[in-house]
Motif scaffolding. Sequence first.
Motif, mmCIF file in Angstrom:
data_model
loop_
_atom_site.group_PDB
_atom_site.id
_atom_site.type_symbol
_atom_site.label_atom_id
_atom_site.label_comp_id
_atom_site.label_asym_id
_atom_site.label_seq_id
_atom_site.Cartn_x
_atom_site.Cartn_y
_atom_site.Cartn_z
ATOM 1 N N THR A 1 8.001 6.090 -7.870
ATOM 2 C CA THR A 1 6.959 6.968 -8.393
ATOM 3 C C THR A 1 7.485 8.377 -8.621
ATOM 4 O O THR A 1 7.178 9.027 -9.628
ATOM 5 C CB THR A 1 5.762 7.002 -7.420
ATOM 6 O OG1 THR A 1 5.280 5.672 -7.220
ATOM 7 C CG2 THR A 1 4.637 7.864 -7.967
ATOM 8 N N GLU B 1 0.834 -1.198 0.000
ATOM 9 C CA GLU B 1 0.000 0.000 0.000
ATOM 10 C C GLU B 1 0.871 1.252 0.000
ATOM 11 O O GLU B 1 1.776 1.390 0.828
ATOM 12 C CB GLU B 1 -0.912 0.013 1.228
ATOM 13 C CG GLU B 1 -1.949 -1.102 1.241
ATOM 14 C CD GLU B 1 -2.952 -0.950 0.119
ATOM 15 O OE1 GLU B 1 -3.233 0.210 -0.267
ATOM 16 O OE2 GLU B 1 -3.444 -1.973 -0.365
ATOM 17 N N THR B 2 0.612 2.151 -0.921
ATOM 18 C CA THR B 2 1.331 3.415 -1.000
ATOM 19 C C THR B 2 0.321 4.549 -1.199
ATOM 20 O O THR B 2 -0.800 4.326 -1.650
ATOM 21 C CB THR B 2 2.338 3.435 -2.160
ATOM 22 O OG1 THR B 2 1.652 3.179 -3.392
ATOM 23 C CG2 THR B 2 3.415 2.384 -1.949
ATOM 24 N N ARG B 3 0.742 5.753 -0.867
ATOM 25 C CA ARG B 3 -0.126 6.912 -1.041
ATOM 26 C C ARG B 3 -0.190 7.298 -2.509
ATOM 27 O O ARG B 3 0.821 7.341 -3.192
ATOM 28 C CB ARG B 3 0.412 8.082 -0.203
ATOM 29 C CG ARG B 3 -0.464 9.321 -0.231
ATOM 30 C CD ARG B 3 0.001 10.318 0.816
ATOM 31 N NE ARG B 3 1.329 10.832 0.517
ATOM 32 C CZ ARG B 3 1.560 11.943 -0.184
ATOM 33 N NH1 ARG B 3 0.544 12.631 -0.679
ATOM 34 N NH2 ARG B 3 2.786 12.361 -0.399
ATOM 35 N N SER B 4 -1.373 7.592 -2.980
ATOM 36 C CA SER B 4 -1.546 7.963 -4.376
ATOM 37 C C SER B 4 -1.100 9.402 -4.600
ATOM 38 O O SER B 4 -0.955 10.192 -3.658
ATOM 39 C CB SER B 4 -3.007 7.803 -4.797
ATOM 40 O OG SER B 4 -3.843 8.625 -4.000
ATOM 41 N N ILE B 5 -0.892 9.753 -5.857
ATOM 42 C CA ILE B 5 -0.460 11.107 -6.206
ATOM 43 C C ILE B 5 -1.590 12.087 -5.929
ATOM 44 O O ILE B 5 -2.724 11.878 -6.351
ATOM 45 C CB ILE B 5 -0.038 11.167 -7.689
ATOM 46 C CG1 ILE B 5 1.162 10.233 -7.929
ATOM 47 C CG2 ILE B 5 0.304 12.586 -8.096
ATOM 48 C CD1 ILE B 5 1.555 10.128 -9.383
ATOM 49 N N SER B 6 -1.262 13.153 -5.205
ATOM 50 C CA SER B 6 -2.258 14.157 -4.852
ATOM 51 C C SER B 6 -1.674 15.549 -5.062
ATOM 52 O O SER B 6 -0.520 15.699 -5.491
ATOM 53 C CB SER B 6 -2.716 13.982 -3.401
ATOM 54 O OG SER B 6 -1.605 14.088 -2.519
ATOM 55 N N THR C 1 5.216 11.586 -3.863
ATOM 56 C CA THR C 1 4.733 10.724 -2.790
ATOM 57 C C THR C 1 5.935 10.179 -2.018
ATOM 58 O O THR C 1 7.064 10.613 -2.223
ATOM 59 C CB THR C 1 3.906 9.565 -3.365
ATOM 60 O OG1 THR C 1 4.769 8.679 -4.113
ATOM 61 C CG2 THR C 1 2.811 10.071 -4.283
#
Length: 539
Positions: free
Chosen positions: A178, A152-157, A173
């Motif tokens: 990424t 699980e990784t944080r999505s691009i925001s 991120t």
Amino acid sequence: MPSFFKGRKPKKNQQPDSEPASGHSEDHIQESLSANLEFIKQKTGNSSDVVIRHVKMGEKSTIQAAIVYIEGIVDDQFIQEFLLQSMMKDEHKETLNEHDALEVISDNMMTVGHVSSFDTWVDLFHYLMEGDTVVLIDGISKALRACTKGGETRSISESTTQMVVRGPKGAFTETIATNTAMVRRIIKSPDLWMESFKVGRVTKTDVNLMYIHGIANDQVVKEVRERLNKIDIDSILESGYIEQLIEDQTMTPFPTIFNTERPDVVAGNLFEGRVAIFVDGSPFVLIAPAVFIQFFQSAEDYYARFDIATSIRLLRILMFAISLIAPATFVAVTTFHQEMVPTTLIVAIAAQRESVPFPAFVEALLMEITFEILREAGIRLPKAIGSAVSIVGALVIGQAAVQASIVSPAMVIIVSMTAIASFATPSFDMAISARLIRFLFMIGAATFGFYGIILIFLMMVVHLSSLRSFGVPYMAPLAPFIPVNNKDTFVRLPWWTLRQRPRLMSANTTRQGTQQGPKTPASRKMVNRGRKEGGSNGS
């Protein structure tokens, strides 16, 4: 090496140690599968997230194999579809034997992209902790590594620290792959080179050095590479660790390495000849070398018209000056230089301060410290109530302090203006520097008035001129003064005039050709001729 690199002394005992502390660090993998698995359990403390899956292979299921990975940092679906299914189907039973089982699995059965063999415990634990899957075969003293990184990784925001009205919205991120890919999507050139490092004896943190070959200064790239190699520390948890370990000078409140979480800012700085340092686990990318004026530039300056960008940039620099000397100027005027203020205004200020028992310096100090406490509390409080507490706290405390005759209303106005002005600085690191140096200006103003402010200002200018960022003068292109590079400092001239990259940073200073600029018709005759020809063709 240029003379500006000679002042830095290499640190002692900076040899990185990539070997674990165990006595088995140099041992090779054994042939016995059970012994290998037992050592893996022992080394990892029989951790519950270390998954070991036994598989029987071969024509008569006589070949014992095991798949080892760490749950949570691998792509489970990838392992199921491209490793376990192909190995359990065992379509190569006839050709599989104890001697060449590893080669057959690697060449004919594994359908993942990156597969390699190794034979040491150091490599095995390194690949496991990286998120790869290890395949062990009974009777073979080697192992296979398959790249199955995931989890699980944080999505691009959108960026939360460097927001713009016009421009790309995506921000970095905590995943280094990424982040580097986001820059690759902007700069589609084979000259965008990247070097990888492992920093931290325990964390083994991935650190990538990125630059554009042919544009970046080779001496700067070499210096950054050497400083990264000399880091000897057990852990790297954020890019701030790297920044503090490789910066030129520690005893300064000013940041000498720029950081950003915007891919377009990284790309723009790479095109100017700088280098970018990516750290796994951090959304902030370091950019070096850095200069003073760089911290007042926003990404939006280059997307708007030059006149709009210039006016806003000058406004930021004015706000920075106000955040530095506004309280100090008020202290100096009310304490030493009352004659420099119009009589009506000084009488009004004196009437307000008549009931205040403290001198102006103590008054300003109390208000500044109070506001810093409120600002820090607003950051640490939960987001739902942080802003409300900070605003209500400032209003209530300010009003109550005025009614209690602890501070004057004019001082509340000055401190509020100073706080608002400090928020106009695009770089958070530079804004913090102004918050610290502001107290030095206040001390100078309380001691010598305007002469103290001028003295502190001269000391600050001398200090800024003495700083270096990877050998590049911190005040360049102002000191030393480079006229051709001053088109993008306090002002930002039109893009078609910015034909030169920064001279002290880039090996290739030519940015664009000379045939740029606004295009207008050569004469009215050409326009009239075109209209006539169009009319005759239409008839």
